[in-house]
Design a protein around this motif. Structure first.
Motif, PDB file in Angstrom:
ATOM      1  N   ARG A   1       3.891 -37.970  -7.051  1.00 25.15           N
ATOM      2  CA  ARG A   1       4.311 -39.369  -6.952  1.00 25.15           C
ATOM      3  C   ARG A   1       4.199 -39.895  -5.526  1.00 25.15           C
TER       4      ARG A   1
ATOM      5  N   ASP B   1       5.899 -49.959 -10.695  1.00 23.04           N
ATOM      6  CA  ASP B   1       6.631 -48.682 -10.751  1.00 23.04           C
ATOM      7  C   ASP B   1       7.178 -48.410 -12.149  1.00 23.04           C
TER       8      ASP B   1
ATOM      9  N   ASN C   1       1.900 -42.970  -4.531  1.00 25.80           N
ATOM     10  CA  ASN C   1       2.471 -44.140  -3.845  1.00 25.80           C
ATOM     11  C   ASN C   1       1.680 -44.464  -2.580  1.00 25.80           C
TER      12      ASN C   1
ATOM     13  N   GLU D   1       5.858 -45.223 -14.166  1.00 25.95           N
ATOM     14  CA  GLU D   1       6.802 -44.146 -14.485  1.00 25.95           C
ATOM     15  C   GLU D   1       6.783 -43.830 -15.980  1.00 25.95           C
TER      16      GLU D   1
ATOM     17  N   GLU E   1      11.221 -36.672  -3.531  1.00 30.24           N
ATOM     18  CA  GLU E   1      10.675 -36.032  -4.730  1.00 30.24           C
ATOM     19  C   GLU E   1      11.060 -34.559  -4.789  1.00 30.24           C
TER      20      GLU E   1
END
Lengths: 222, 221
Positions: free
Chosen positions: B69, B93, B73, B97, A97
């Motif tokens: 994120r 996902d 997760n 998203e 990320e």
């Protein structure tokens, strides 16, 4: 139908390039369907093939996958590039990320208005050398292993080598003060699947040029 | 140290709200440490607590996790809100998203300059009702199940509900043409952990008021 993953995108890096890198690193052959005109794109939308009317699109294992991160996570999970447990996965996710934030700046750079280009390049250099590269330099220095996470090749390594090369294309001396990253770059570049991807004739796309920018604006601009 | 996850962010929704939702939906109690001034952020940066100098940051299971994120997760997987296999995960996902994309539009609305606000609002409504909501309406219609993926409560349901409610705050009748999303909203809102989170006094944050925007800008810029 060949059973290989099929990538639909413009003939250029953009948001699809990390997917090409990851598939290549995993040694997975794939096909590409290049968008060249707005009509092609509109037809895809009309055909209901793009879940949210956007590309990238990757047809893989019977799914029409969209959303880059979803696609990448699936590939990483399928080809064992996502660590061995939840905690390694967490580290990989954090690293990926962070790198993605840096890559976002590079992605947008060719679309900068001319008067903003120098400033944007300075921002990329600043972020790369002050925020992101120091983190990975330190990670590698501290554990002294070849790979970022769990002493094993993972998605994080692929994303980092892609980012290093992309930044270097714009700022050749960017790794000057990062000896661990220099060694990492050499090491990754020599891994057989990656070495192959870095050779001419591979599916790797060249750096974005004016023609690429024009194509993208022509196809997607509302 | 209590063992509960500890969230570091400003006292508002922003990029932390989805994490609050997810923890709450999973029935996980958490603590919060609010950044009020730039100094608070600087201190965390100097401490080396923020991997990329940014919040959100969540202290959980001995890690100082950053990147919303990554945090989402981890929480989803830990609390079994991430489907039963790779393919369900892939669907979750994709749905999440897209919801995040819509969320970004919603979050950024308060920060738009005055002359761009109306146009931005129109974009939000257009994207919500033409690009995103029809997809979820169709998913629910096609399988006729209570939850988006795999006939089981997942992160996708949590994130979608969050976004539906935020979109309604923006335009109260925005779900008018989406009967299945309306019943989804009612159904998911009644799940005990979520019902609790939706009550006054929970850790759910209110929408950002215009008057608070300068304060938030001062922390981060």
């Amino acid at each position: 139908m060949s059973g290989k993953p099929r990538l639909t995108y413009c003939n250029g890096r953009g948001r699809m390039e990390p997917v090409r890198w990851l598939l290549a690193a995993a040694g997975v052959e794939f096909e590409e369907n290049f968008l060249e005109t707005r009509e092609q794109y509109e037809k895809l939308i009309k055909d209901g093939v793009l879940m949210f009317q956007q590309v990238p699109l990757v047809e893989i294992d019977g799914m029409k996958m969209v959303q880059t991160r979803a696609i990448l996570s699936y590939i990483a999970g399928k080809y064992n590039l996502y660590g061995k447990d939840l905690k390694e996965r967490a580290l990989i996710d954090m690293y990926v990320e962070g790198i993605t934030d840096l890559m976002q700046m590079i992605l947008m750079f060719p679309f900068s208005p001319p008067e903003a280009k120098e400033k944007n390049l300075d921002s990329i250099k600043e972020r790369a050398t002050k925020r992101y590269f120091p983190v990975f330099e330190k990670v590698l220095k501290q554990h002294g292993q070849d790979f970022l996470v769990g002493n094993k090749f993972s998605w994080a390594d692929v994303q980092l080598i892609e980012a290093i090369l992309a930044v270097e294309e714009n700022i050749p001396v960017v790794l000057l003060e990062f000896p661990q990253l220099q060694a990492f770059k050499t090491r990754m570049s020599n891994m057989p699947t990656i070495k192959k991807f870095l050779q001419p004739g591979s599916p790797r796309k060249p750096p974005p040029d004016e023609r690429y920018v024009e194509t993208v604006l022509k196809i997607f601009k509302k | 140290m209590s063992g509960k996850p500890k969230l570091h962010y400003f006292n508002g929704r922003g990029r932390m709200e989805s994490i609050r939702w997810l923890l709450a939906a999973a029935g996980v109690e958490f603590e919060e440490c609010f950044l009020e001034t730039k100094d608070d952020l600087t201190k965390l940066q100097k401490d080396g607590s923020l991997l990329f100098q940014q919040v959100p940051m969540v202290e959980i299971d001995g890690m100082k996790m950053v990147q919303s994120r990554a945090i989402g997760n981890y929480i989803a997987a830990k609390y079994n809100l991430y489907g039963k296999d790779l393919k369900e995960r892939a669907l979750i996902d994709m749905y999440v998203e897209a919801v995040i994309d819509l969320n970004e539009l919603l979050i950024s609305h308060a920060f738009q300059p005055a002359d761009k606000k109306e146009q931005h609002f129109a974009t939000i409504v257009d994207k919500a009702t033409n690009r995103y909501f029809p997809v979820y309406e169709k998913v629910l219609k096609d399988h006729g199940q209570d939850f988006l993926v795999g006939n089981q409560f997942s992160r996708a349901d949590v994130q979608l509900l969050e976004t539906l409610l935020m979109a309604e705050e923006c335009k109260p009748d925005i779900l008018a043409k989406f009967p299945l999303l309306q019943s989804f909203k009612a159904r998911i809102s009644n799940i005990p952990t979520i019902k609790k989170f939706l009550q006054p006094g929970s850790q759910r944050k209110p929408p950002l008021q215009e008057k608070d925007v300068p304060k938030v800008m001062k922390i981060f810029y």
